[in-house]
Design a protein around this motif. Structure first.
Motif, PDB file in Angstrom:
ATOM      1  N   TYR A  90     111.081  58.553  76.317  1.00 32.17           N
ATOM      2  CA  TYR A  90     111.792  57.624  75.428  1.00 32.17           C
ATOM      3  C   TYR A  90     112.652  58.398  74.427  1.00 32.17           C
ATOM      4  O   TYR A  90     113.837  58.093  74.230  1.00 32.17           O
ATOM      5  CB  TYR A  90     110.776  56.739  74.700  1.00 32.17           C
ATOM      6  N   LEU A  91     112.060  59.416  73.786  1.00 23.68           N
ATOM      7  CA  LEU A  91     112.798  60.188  72.789  1.00 23.68           C
ATOM      8  C   LEU A  91     113.942  60.975  73.421  1.00 23.68           C
ATOM      9  O   LEU A  91     115.009  61.117  72.820  1.00 23.68           O
ATOM     10  CB  LEU A  91     111.857  61.126  72.035  1.00 23.68           C
ATOM     11  N   ASP A  92     113.741  61.460  74.636  1.00 21.87           N
ATOM     12  CA  ASP A  92     114.813  62.150  75.342  1.00 21.87           C
ATOM     13  C   ASP A  92     115.991  61.205  75.579  1.00 21.87           C
ATOM     14  O   ASP A  92     117.149  61.577  75.369  1.00 21.87           O
ATOM     15  CB  ASP A  92     114.289  62.705  76.665  1.00 21.87           C
ATOM     16  N   ASP A  93     115.692  59.969  75.985  1.00 21.92           N
ATOM     17  CA  ASP A  93     116.755  58.971  76.198  1.00 21.92           C
ATOM     18  C   ASP A  93     117.471  58.636  74.899  1.00 21.92           C
ATOM     19  O   ASP A  93     118.697  58.487  74.880  1.00 21.92           O
ATOM     20  CB  ASP A  93     116.186  57.681  76.797  1.00 21.92           C
ATOM     21  N   LYS A  94     116.722  58.483  73.817  1.00 24.83           N
ATOM     22  CA  LYS A  94     117.301  58.042  72.540  1.00 24.83           C
ATOM     23  C   LYS A  94     117.999  59.164  71.772  1.00 24.83           C
ATOM     24  O   LYS A  94     119.017  58.925  71.128  1.00 24.83           O
ATOM     25  CB  LYS A  94     116.224  57.423  71.638  1.00 24.83           C
ATOM     26  N   LEU A  95     117.443  60.372  71.815  1.00 28.29           N
ATOM     27  CA  LEU A  95     117.952  61.451  70.961  1.00 28.29           C
ATOM     28  C   LEU A  95     118.658  62.568  71.731  1.00 28.29           C
ATOM     29  O   LEU A  95     119.253  63.448  71.110  1.00 28.29           O
ATOM     30  CB  LEU A  95     116.803  62.031  70.131  1.00 28.29           C
ATOM     31  N   GLY A  96     118.564  62.544  73.043  1.00 25.76           N
ATOM     32  CA  GLY A  96     119.312  63.475  73.876  1.00 25.76           C
ATOM     33  C   GLY A  96     119.035  64.944  73.613  1.00 25.76           C
ATOM     34  O   GLY A  96     117.891  65.369  73.470  1.00 25.76           O
ATOM     35  N   GLU A  97     120.113  65.716  73.543  1.00 24.49           N
ATOM     36  CA  GLU A  97     120.004  67.175  73.420  1.00 24.49           C
ATOM     37  C   GLU A  97     119.276  67.600  72.153  1.00 24.49           C
ATOM     38  O   GLU A  97     118.591  68.622  72.154  1.00 24.49           O
ATOM     39  CB  GLU A  97     121.392  67.823  73.471  1.00 24.49           C
ATOM     40  N   THR A  98     119.384  66.825  71.096  1.00 19.84           N
ATOM     41  CA  THR A  98     118.664  67.158  69.859  1.00 19.84           C
ATOM     42  C   THR A  98     117.160  67.219  70.125  1.00 19.84           C
ATOM     43  O   THR A  98     116.482  68.154  69.698  1.00 19.84           O
ATOM     44  CB  THR A  98     118.960  66.102  68.767  1.00 19.84           C
ATOM     45  N   TYR A  99     116.657  66.249  70.869  1.00 20.76           N
ATOM     46  CA  TYR A  99     115.231  66.236  71.182  1.00 20.76           C
ATOM     47  C   TYR A  99     114.867  67.321  72.195  1.00 20.76           C
ATOM     48  O   TYR A  99     113.831  67.973  72.065  1.00 20.76           O
ATOM     49  CB  TYR A  99     114.793  64.862  71.697  1.00 20.76           C
ATOM     50  N   ARG A 100     115.728  67.539  73.175  1.00 15.65           N
ATOM     51  CA  ARG A 100     115.438  68.576  74.171  1.00 15.65           C
ATOM     52  C   ARG A 100     115.353  69.957  73.516  1.00 15.65           C
ATOM     53  O   ARG A 100     114.481  70.759  73.862  1.00 15.65           O
ATOM     54  CB  ARG A 100     116.479  68.543  75.290  1.00 15.65           C
ATOM     55  N   GLU A 101     116.209  70.240  72.564  1.00 20.30           N
ATOM     56  CA  GLU A 101     116.155  71.510  71.837  1.00 20.30           C
ATOM     57  C   GLU A 101     114.844  71.606  71.033  1.00 20.30           C
ATOM     58  O   GLU A 101     114.204  72.655  70.991  1.00 20.30           O
ATOM     59  CB  GLU A 101     117.355  71.661  70.915  1.00 20.30           C
ATOM     60  N   TYR A 102     114.467  70.520  70.407  1.00 16.17           N
ATOM     61  CA  TYR A 102     113.206  70.482  69.654  1.00 16.17           C
ATOM     62  C   TYR A 102     112.025  70.771  70.588  1.00 16.17           C
ATOM     63  O   TYR A 102     111.127  71.543  70.256  1.00 16.17           O
ATOM     64  CB  TYR A 102     113.065  69.121  68.977  1.00 16.17           C
ATOM     65  N   ARG A 103     112.034  70.174  71.772  1.00 13.39           N
ATOM     66  CA  ARG A 103     110.965  70.419  72.749  1.00 13.39           C
ATOM     67  C   ARG A 103     110.911  71.878  73.161  1.00 13.39           C
ATOM     68  O   ARG A 103     109.835  72.433  73.366  1.00 13.39           O
ATOM     69  CB  ARG A 103     111.166  69.556  73.993  1.00 13.39           C
ATOM     70  N   ARG A 104     112.059  72.520  73.295  1.00 15.37           N
ATOM     71  CA  ARG A 104     112.088  73.918  73.700  1.00 15.37           C
ATOM     72  C   ARG A 104     111.482  74.840  72.640  1.00 15.37           C
ATOM     73  O   ARG A 104     110.898  75.862  72.963  1.00 15.37           O
ATOM     74  CB  ARG A 104     113.527  74.364  74.001  1.00 15.37           C
ATOM     75  N   ARG A 105     111.601  74.474  71.367  1.00 17.93           N
ATOM     76  CA  ARG A 105     111.146  75.383  70.305  1.00 17.93           C
ATOM     77  C   ARG A 105     109.800  75.004  69.676  1.00 17.93           C
ATOM     78  O   ARG A 105     109.270  75.766  68.874  1.00 17.93           O
ATOM     79  CB  ARG A 105     112.212  75.516  69.224  1.00 17.93           C
ATOM     80  N   THR A 106     109.241  73.840  70.043  1.00 14.81           N
ATOM     81  CA  THR A 106     108.019  73.368  69.392  1.00 14.81           C
ATOM     82  C   THR A 106     106.982  72.965  70.434  1.00 14.81           C
ATOM     83  O   THR A 106     107.288  72.250  71.387  1.00 14.81           O
ATOM     84  CB  THR A 106     108.336  72.167  68.477  1.00 14.81           C
ATOM     85  N   HIS A 107     105.757  73.413  70.229  1.00 15.46           N
ATOM     86  CA  HIS A 107     104.662  73.099  71.163  1.00 15.46           C
ATOM     87  C   HIS A 107     104.327  71.605  71.146  1.00 15.46           C
ATOM     88  O   HIS A 107     104.436  70.939  70.112  1.00 15.46           O
ATOM     89  CB  HIS A 107     103.411  73.888  70.794  1.00 15.46           C
ATOM     90  N   ARG A 108     103.891  71.124  72.284  1.00 14.07           N
ATOM     91  CA  ARG A 108     103.466  69.730  72.389  1.00 14.07           C
ATOM     92  C   ARG A 108     102.219  69.486  71.548  1.00 14.07           C
ATOM     93  O   ARG A 108     102.101  68.496  70.861  1.00 14.07           O
ATOM     94  CB  ARG A 108     103.167  69.387  73.843  1.00 14.07           C
ATOM     95  N   TRP A 109     101.261  70.414  71.627  1.00 19.77           N
ATOM     96  CA  TRP A 109      99.997  70.223  70.923  1.00 19.77           C
ATOM     97  C   TRP A 109      99.947  71.034  69.640  1.00 19.77           C
ATOM     98  O   TRP A 109      99.969  70.472  68.564  1.00 19.77           O
ATOM     99  CB  TRP A 109      98.813  70.557  71.836  1.00 19.77           C
ATOM    100  N   LEU A 110      99.849  72.344  69.734  1.00 24.06           N
ATOM    101  CA  LEU A 110      99.702  73.142  68.515  1.00 24.06           C
ATOM    102  C   LEU A 110     100.057  74.591  68.810  1.00 24.06           C
ATOM    103  O   LEU A 110      99.686  75.118  69.847  1.00 24.06           O
ATOM    104  CB  LEU A 110      98.258  73.058  68.019  1.00 24.06           C
ATOM    105  N   GLY A 111     100.753  75.197  67.904  1.00 27.74           N
ATOM    106  CA  GLY A 111     101.079  76.609  68.055  1.00 27.74           C
ATOM    107  C   GLY A 111     102.202  76.993  67.114  1.00 27.74           C
ATOM    108  O   GLY A 111     102.894  76.125  66.577  1.00 27.74           O
ATOM    109  N   PRO A 112     102.393  78.286  66.941  1.00 27.02           N
ATOM    110  CA  PRO A 112     103.497  78.730  66.077  1.00 27.02           C
ATOM    111  C   PRO A 112     104.823  78.358  66.718  1.00 27.02           C
ATOM    112  O   PRO A 112     104.901  78.196  67.944  1.00 27.02           O
ATOM    113  CB  PRO A 112     103.303  80.239  66.003  1.00 27.02           C
ATOM    114  N   PRO A 113     105.872  78.209  65.912  1.00 31.12           N
ATOM    115  CA  PRO A 113     107.187  77.930  66.514  1.00 31.12           C
ATOM    116  C   PRO A 113     107.508  78.968  67.585  1.00 31.12           C
ATOM    117  O   PRO A 113     107.200  80.148  67.427  1.00 31.12           O
ATOM    118  CB  PRO A 113     108.142  78.019  65.329  1.00 31.12           C
ATOM    119  N   LYS A 114     108.105  78.521  68.654  1.00 34.07           N
ATOM    120  CA  LYS A 114     108.414  79.422  69.794  1.00 34.07           C
ATOM    121  C   LYS A 114     109.573  80.326  69.451  1.00 34.07           C
ATOM    122  O   LYS A 114     110.418  80.031  68.683  1.00 34.07           O
ATOM    123  CB  LYS A 114     108.761  78.592  71.027  1.00 34.07           C
TER     124      LYS A 114
END
Length: 114
Positions: A90-114
């Motif tokens: 849903y967020l990928d559809d609504k926010l596009g590349e902004t969300y995809r970039e966020y997914r690339r740099r931030t863990h789904r569950w927990l961890g330091p920024p990538k």
């Protein structure tokens, strides 16, 4: 062991509260999406509420020494994994590349920024 479980449960509750505090009630319910939040606890997890709930459930299971609670917690985590995948789509559809970039740099569950 009980103390470690209790500390984990409390930490999970704190993480959940920190994640929810970033939004209005309508945003928490998913009824309103106006921007991506990627600061605060959202720098280390894309899902602080689910991560916090999971930590709380695991901590409570350990604190109580309950295998049944651990199994119930595992079932909840399985449900979260399914639900998160729907939210991500849903967020990928609504926010596009902004969300995809966020997914690339931030863990789904927990961890330091990538």
């Amino acid at each position: 062991m009980k103390r470690a479980g209790a500390i984990t449960a409390v930490a999970g509750g704190g993480l959940t509260a920190a994640g929810m505090s970033r939004f209005t009630p309508k945003q928490v319910a998913g009824a309103e999406l106006d921007r991506l939040v990627d600061s605060g606890v959202y720098r280390v997890t894309r899902n602080p509420q689910y991560t916090g709930y999971t930590l709380s459930l695991a901590g409570l299971a350990v604190a109580r020494g309950s295998g049944v609670a651990a199994l119930l917690g595992a079932g909840v985590v399985a449900c979260f994994r399914y639900w998160i995948s729907l939210e991500e789509s849903y967020l990928d559809d609504k926010l596009g590349e902004t969300y995809r970039e966020y997914r690339r740099r931030t863990h789904r569950w927990l961890g330091p920024p990538k």
